[in-house]
Design a protein around this motif. Structure first.
Motif, PDB file in Angstrom:
ATOM      1  N   PRO A  78     -21.132   4.636  24.983  1.00 39.99           N
ATOM      2  CA  PRO A  78     -22.493   4.141  24.734  1.00 39.99           C
ATOM      3  C   PRO A  78     -23.537   5.230  24.992  1.00 39.99           C
ATOM      4  CG  PRO A  78     -21.310   2.721  26.323  1.00 39.99           C
ATOM      5  CD  PRO A  78     -20.546   4.004  26.184  1.00 39.99           C
ATOM      6  N   GLY A  79     -24.650   5.114  24.271  1.00 39.25           N
ATOM      7  CA  GLY A  79     -25.837   5.920  24.585  1.00 39.25           C
ATOM      8  C   GLY A  79     -26.670   5.149  25.597  1.00 39.25           C
ATOM      9  N   GLY A  80     -27.981   5.281  25.534  1.00 41.45           N
ATOM     10  CA  GLY A  80     -28.854   4.572  26.486  1.00 41.45           C
ATOM     11  C   GLY A  80     -28.887   3.079  26.173  1.00 41.45           C
ATOM     12  N   ILE A  81     -28.402   2.281  27.103  1.00 35.28           N
ATOM     13  CA  ILE A  81     -28.333   0.830  26.901  1.00 35.28           C
ATOM     14  C   ILE A  81     -29.132   0.162  28.016  1.00 35.28           C
ATOM     15  CG2 ILE A  81     -26.807  -1.181  26.645  1.00 35.28           C
ATOM     16  CD1 ILE A  81     -26.281   1.003  24.497  1.00 35.28           C
ATOM     17  N   GLN A  82     -29.983  -0.778  27.632  1.00 29.87           N
ATOM     18  CA  GLN A  82     -30.838  -1.464  28.615  1.00 29.87           C
ATOM     19  C   GLN A  82     -30.004  -2.436  29.442  1.00 29.87           C
ATOM     20  OE1 GLN A  82     -34.265  -1.139  28.755  1.00 29.87           O
ATOM     21  NE2 GLN A  82     -34.483   0.243  27.028  1.00 29.87           N
TER      22      GLN A  82
END
Ligand code: NAP
Length: 271
Positions: free
Chosen positions: A194-198
């Protein structure tokens, strides 16, 4: 090979899955999608109160969800989680190694306990959960799916995360090694980066970064904005956008893919 419809491909009824760290964030969304597809899902998480609460919320929606308190860095806990899942459901088909921690710490300030905790959870936990799950899958004579949650940090450093980056780089390579060794048993091993995940964990790690680096909150907020500005799709991701990829890898739609890491980052690594 019999042709299957799309509905049949994504049907996980009669399958059992374990999701580590499944009580919040990305793990919780994976529990949601796998149980929606019909799987019985065991949450193996270190947080007992949140784990029980998450189980309750899903069972109230009619899902087959269990919780087993598990610290993935502890081999006895891993055994307990796997054995209890098999006692309850008779089989283990899918393992999602999602539990992971990402405390920010400049390399110059690194201490042995922080290094050890990160590597023990992210890399050792992923390895031994996979090994013990694979042993049971083989014992039952069934195929299996192992899905490891890596990170874009396996390919590109964020900064102040050398320990984390090393652990996730290890997860990507270990995914390939295990896929090579276990293909003959019908066990498919893949990863998602994953990249930036909230997630709650991501919010907390920004707060930790302020403490660990001595940076001002505005500076950390600016770093967050600069990170988002680099994403071609123009926004950070949501946990469900990882969960749907995990569902694909867990499903019959992904039966000729192994050793692969799927990058899910809105294009961040392209920029
Ligand atoms: P999160 O919001 O912090 O949730 C992680 C869950 O795992 C929490 O319930 C946490 O419990 C649990 N956990 C922590 N240590 C554990 C252990 N030793 N044994 C079992 N459970 C444990 O994290 P997330 O953001 O969803 O991240 C999930 C995975 O995705 C991690 O592997 C992370 O490295 C990876 N990832 C995340 C991002 C992102 O931007 N969010 C990007 C790339 C990769 P506690 O709260 O009690 O610690």
């Amino acid at each position: 090979m019999a042709f299957k419809t799309i509905t049949q491909l994504f049907d996980l009824q009669n399958k059992t899955a374990i999701v580590s760290g499944g009580s919040m964030g990305i793990g919780r969304s994976i529990v949601d999608r796998l149980s929606e597809a019909g799987a019985a899902v065991v949450i193996a998480d270190i947080d007992i109160e949140r784990g029980e609460q998450t189980k309750k919320e899903f069972t109230e929606k009619g899902r087959k969800v269990e919780f087993i308190a598990t610290d993935v860095s502890n081999l006895e806990d891993i055994d307990k989680a796997i054995n209890r899942s098999i006692e309850k459901y008779g089989i283990l088909d899918i393992l999602v190694n999602n539990a992971g921690i990402f405390p920010f710490m400049p390399a110059m300030n690194m201490t042995e306990p922080v290094w050890k905790r990160v590597l023990d959870i992210n890399l050792k936990g992923t390895f031994f959960f996979s090994q013990k799950a694979a042993q049971k899958m083989i014992e039952k004579g069934k195929n299996g799916k192992i899905i490891n949650i890596a990170s874009i940090d396996a390919f590109h450093p964020t900064g102040n995360l050398a320990h984390y980056d090393a652990s996730k780089g290890g997860v990507v390579m270990m995914t390939r090694s295990l896929a090579l060794e276990w293909g003959k048993y019908g066990i498919l091993v893949n990863a998602i980066a994953p990249g930036g995940i909230q997630t709650p964990g991501a919010t907390q790690s920004s707060a930790e970064m302020i403490k660990a680096s001595g940076m001002k909150p505005e500076q950390v907020a600016d770093m967050g904005k600069a990170f988002t500005a680099r994403i071609p799709l123009g926004r950070q991701g949501e946990p469900d956008e990882i969960a749907t990829v995990a569902l694909f890898l867990a499903s019959e739609a992904a039966k000729y893919i192994t050793g692969e890491t799927i990058i899910v980052d809105g294009g961040y690594l392209l920029s």
